[in-house]
Scaffold this motif. Structure first.
Motif, PDB file in Angstrom:
ATOM      1  N   ASN A   1       0.836  -1.200   0.000  1.00  0.00           N
ATOM      2  CA  ASN A   1       0.000   0.000   0.000  1.00  0.00           C
ATOM      3  C   ASN A   1       0.869   1.248   0.000  1.00  0.00           C
ATOM      4  N   ALA A   2       1.159   1.799  -1.190  1.00  0.00           N
ATOM      5  CA  ALA A   2       2.037   2.950  -1.261  1.00  0.00           C
ATOM      6  C   ALA A   2       1.324   4.204  -0.776  1.00  0.00           C
ATOM      7  N   GLY A   3       0.061   4.432  -1.178  1.00  0.00           N
ATOM      8  CA  GLY A   3      -0.654   5.622  -0.757  1.00  0.00           C
ATOM      9  C   GLY A   3      -0.161   6.848  -1.499  1.00  0.00           C
ATOM     10  N   VAL A   4       0.266   7.870  -0.746  1.00  0.00           N
ATOM     11  CA  VAL A   4       0.800   9.102  -1.314  1.00  0.00           C
ATOM     12  C   VAL A   4       2.320   9.101  -1.116  1.00  0.00           C
ATOM     13  N   THR A   5       3.040   9.204  -2.217  1.00  0.00           N
ATOM     14  CA  THR A   5       4.500   9.134  -2.184  1.00  0.00           C
ATOM     15  C   THR A   5       5.089  10.459  -2.617  1.00  0.00           C
ATOM     16  N   GLN A   6       5.974  10.993  -1.787  1.00  0.00           N
ATOM     17  CA  GLN A   6       6.637  12.254  -2.084  1.00  0.00           C
ATOM     18  C   GLN A   6       8.140  12.025  -2.235  1.00  0.00           C
ATOM     19  N   THR A   7       8.710  12.678  -3.233  1.00  0.00           N
ATOM     20  CA  THR A   7      10.159  12.674  -3.410  1.00  0.00           C
ATOM     21  C   THR A   7      10.635  14.052  -3.841  1.00  0.00           C
ATOM     22  N   PRO A   8      11.836  14.469  -3.427  1.00  0.00           N
ATOM     23  CA  PRO A   8      12.686  13.807  -2.433  1.00  0.00           C
ATOM     24  C   PRO A   8      12.189  14.068  -1.014  1.00  0.00           C
ATOM     25  N   LYS A   9      12.738  13.393  -0.050  1.00  0.00           N
ATOM     26  CA  LYS A   9      12.391  13.632   1.345  1.00  0.00           C
ATOM     27  C   LYS A   9      13.147  14.831   1.907  1.00  0.00           C
ATOM     28  N   PHE A  10      14.338  15.054   1.408  1.00  0.00           N
ATOM     29  CA  PHE A  10      15.155  16.184   1.849  1.00  0.00           C
ATOM     30  C   PHE A  10      15.802  16.826   0.629  1.00  0.00           C
ATOM     31  N   GLN A  11      15.918  18.158   0.660  1.00  0.00           N
ATOM     32  CA  GLN A  11      16.558  18.875  -0.433  1.00  0.00           C
ATOM     33  C   GLN A  11      17.099  20.188   0.092  1.00  0.00           C
ATOM     34  N   VAL A  12      18.307  20.502  -0.334  1.00  0.00           N
ATOM     35  CA  VAL A  12      18.899  21.802  -0.031  1.00  0.00           C
ATOM     36  C   VAL A  12      19.137  22.527  -1.343  1.00  0.00           C
ATOM     37  N   LEU A  13      18.664  23.747  -1.415  1.00  0.00           N
ATOM     38  CA  LEU A  13      18.811  24.557  -2.614  1.00  0.00           C
ATOM     39  C   LEU A  13      19.515  25.860  -2.278  1.00  0.00           C
ATOM     40  N   SER A  87      10.823  25.102   4.241  1.00  0.00           N
ATOM     41  CA  SER A  87       9.609  24.596   4.876  1.00  0.00           C
ATOM     42  C   SER A  87       9.568  23.083   4.714  1.00  0.00           C
ATOM     43  N   VAL A  88       8.545  22.493   5.319  1.00  0.00           N
ATOM     44  CA  VAL A  88       8.226  21.093   5.057  1.00  0.00           C
ATOM     45  C   VAL A  88       6.968  21.075   4.203  1.00  0.00           C
ATOM     46  N   TYR A  89       7.024  20.350   3.113  1.00  0.00           N
ATOM     47  CA  TYR A  89       5.921  20.326   2.161  1.00  0.00           C
ATOM     48  C   TYR A  89       5.210  18.979   2.204  1.00  0.00           C
ATOM     49  N   PHE A  90       3.894  19.050   2.253  1.00  0.00           N
ATOM     50  CA  PHE A  90       3.087  17.836   2.281  1.00  0.00           C
ATOM     51  C   PHE A  90       2.140  17.813   1.092  1.00  0.00           C
ATOM     52  N   CYS A  91       2.067  16.662   0.474  1.00  0.00           N
ATOM     53  CA  CYS A  91       1.094  16.405  -0.574  1.00  0.00           C
ATOM     54  C   CYS A  91      -0.033  15.585   0.033  1.00  0.00           C
ATOM     55  N   ALA A  92      -1.254  15.829  -0.413  1.00  0.00           N
ATOM     56  CA  ALA A  92      -2.400  15.091   0.108  1.00  0.00           C
ATOM     57  C   ALA A  92      -3.339  14.754  -1.036  1.00  0.00           C
ATOM     58  N   SER A  93      -4.147  13.721  -0.830  1.00  0.00           N
ATOM     59  CA  SER A  93      -5.113  13.343  -1.854  1.00  0.00           C
ATOM     60  C   SER A  93      -6.401  12.880  -1.200  1.00  0.00           C
ATOM     61  N   SER A  94      -7.469  12.913  -2.002  1.00  0.00           N
ATOM     62  CA  SER A  94      -8.755  12.437  -1.527  1.00  0.00           C
ATOM     63  C   SER A  94      -9.667  12.201  -2.719  1.00  0.00           C
ATOM     64  N   GLY A 106       6.020  13.871   3.605  1.00  0.00           N
ATOM     65  CA  GLY A 106       6.606  15.200   3.629  1.00  0.00           C
ATOM     66  C   GLY A 106       7.947  15.286   2.928  1.00  0.00           C
ATOM     67  N   SER A 107       8.251  16.504   2.463  1.00  0.00           N
ATOM     68  CA  SER A 107       9.549  16.802   1.852  1.00  0.00           C
ATOM     69  C   SER A 107      10.099  18.037   2.548  1.00  0.00           C
ATOM     70  N   ARG A 108      11.272  17.877   3.151  1.00  0.00           N
ATOM     71  CA  ARG A 108      11.872  19.004   3.872  1.00  0.00           C
ATOM     72  C   ARG A 108      12.810  19.744   2.949  1.00  0.00           C
ATOM     73  N   LEU A 109      12.507  21.016   2.693  1.00  0.00           N
ATOM     74  CA  LEU A 109      13.279  21.837   1.772  1.00  0.00           C
ATOM     75  C   LEU A 109      13.956  22.968   2.531  1.00  0.00           C
ATOM     76  N   THR A 110      15.249  23.112   2.299  1.00  0.00           N
ATOM     77  CA  THR A 110      16.012  24.224   2.864  1.00  0.00           C
ATOM     78  C   THR A 110      16.585  25.055   1.728  1.00  0.00           C
ATOM     79  N   VAL A 111      16.322  26.356   1.769  1.00  0.00           N
ATOM     80  CA  VAL A 111      16.856  27.259   0.755  1.00  0.00           C
ATOM     81  C   VAL A 111      17.856  28.189   1.414  1.00  0.00           C
ATOM     82  N   LEU A 112      19.086  28.109   0.958  1.00  0.00           N
ATOM     83  CA  LEU A 112      20.158  28.905   1.577  1.00  0.00           C
ATOM     84  C   LEU A 112      20.347  30.238   0.875  1.00  0.00           C
TER      85      LEU A 112
END
Lengths: 112, 114
Positions: A1-13, A87-94, A106-112
């Motif tokens: 049961n994959a459900g909702v899949t987000q990629t990447p989990k972490f990213q630095v930009l 921020s931390v980004y979340f995708c959702a579905s219904s 969730g995907s944790r994004l850091t922008v430097l």
């Protein structure tokens, strides 16, 4: 049961770079959305889609683009990243009748 | 304006003690109400939801919530807290119609003392 899949989990930009956060769901849900989570502010809606080819803005859409070419996928694009998009980004579905949102991890994004 | 208020940023309780997390909302119509839990580094998991009918709603992990229309509240309760309940809890309101948009509160972080 994959459900909702987000990629990447972490990213630095670096400021000004672009990137795409991917979201895929395997539940055949019509509705998909993106939220961002910031400390002390809960989750705020960025963009949402009620079906393939249909997107609309949420509460905080500036700096983000979305498209929905298939039912399964709903990518979120940052064209020119800014530190305020850290921020931390979340995708959702219904889907009609389900009456709840299913969230990705969730995907944790850091922008430097 | 539509909004959700969770007045407690942090709550600390001892393991085995009872818990109540507060949630007040402002919404034009009778909303759908939700409580989600987020463990560290994880996504959001639905604890319970209210749409209509019985105003006392049972959820997973022994949680319950009571909808009080006169107070515009939807407080979450648990009679005996376990250490594994330490997490952040979010109240949300919305309409699960064609828009499916939820408005979230700012969250309450629960700490559990051994």
């Amino acid at each position: 049961n994959a459900g909702v899949t987000q990629t990447p989990k972490f990213q630095v930009l670096k400021t000004g770079q672009s990137m795409t956060l991917q979201c895929a769901q395997d539940m055949n849900h019509e509705y998909m959305s993106w939220y961002r989570q910031d400390p002390g502010m809960g989750l705020r809606l960025i963009h949402y889609s009620v079906g393939a080819g249909i997107t609309d803005q949420g509460e905080v859409p500036n700096g983000y683009n979305v498209s929905r070419s298939t039912t399964e996928d709903f990518p979120l694009r940052l064209l020119s990243a800014a530190p305020s998009q850290t921020s931390v980004y979340f995708c959702a579905s219904s889907s009609p009748g389900i009456r709840e949102l299913f969230f990705g991890e969730g995907s944790r994004l850091t922008v430097l | 304006a539509q909004s959700v208020t969770q007045p407690d940023i942090h709550i600390t309780v001892s393991e085995g003690a009872s818990l109540e997390l507060r949630c007040n909302y402002s919404y034009g119509a009778t909303p759908y109400l939700f409580w989600y839990v987020q463990s560290p580094g994880q996504g959001l998991q639905l604890l319970l939801k209210y749409f209509s009918g019985d105003t006392l709603v049972q959820g997973i992990k022994g949680f319950e919530a009571e909808f009080k229309r006169s107070q515009s509240s939807f407080n979450l309760r648990k009679p005996s807290v376990h250490w594994s309940d330490a997490a952040e809890y979010f109240c949300a309101v919305g309409k699960m119609d064609s828009s499916y948009k939820l408005i979230f509160g700012s969250g309450t972080r629960l700490l559990v003392r051994p």
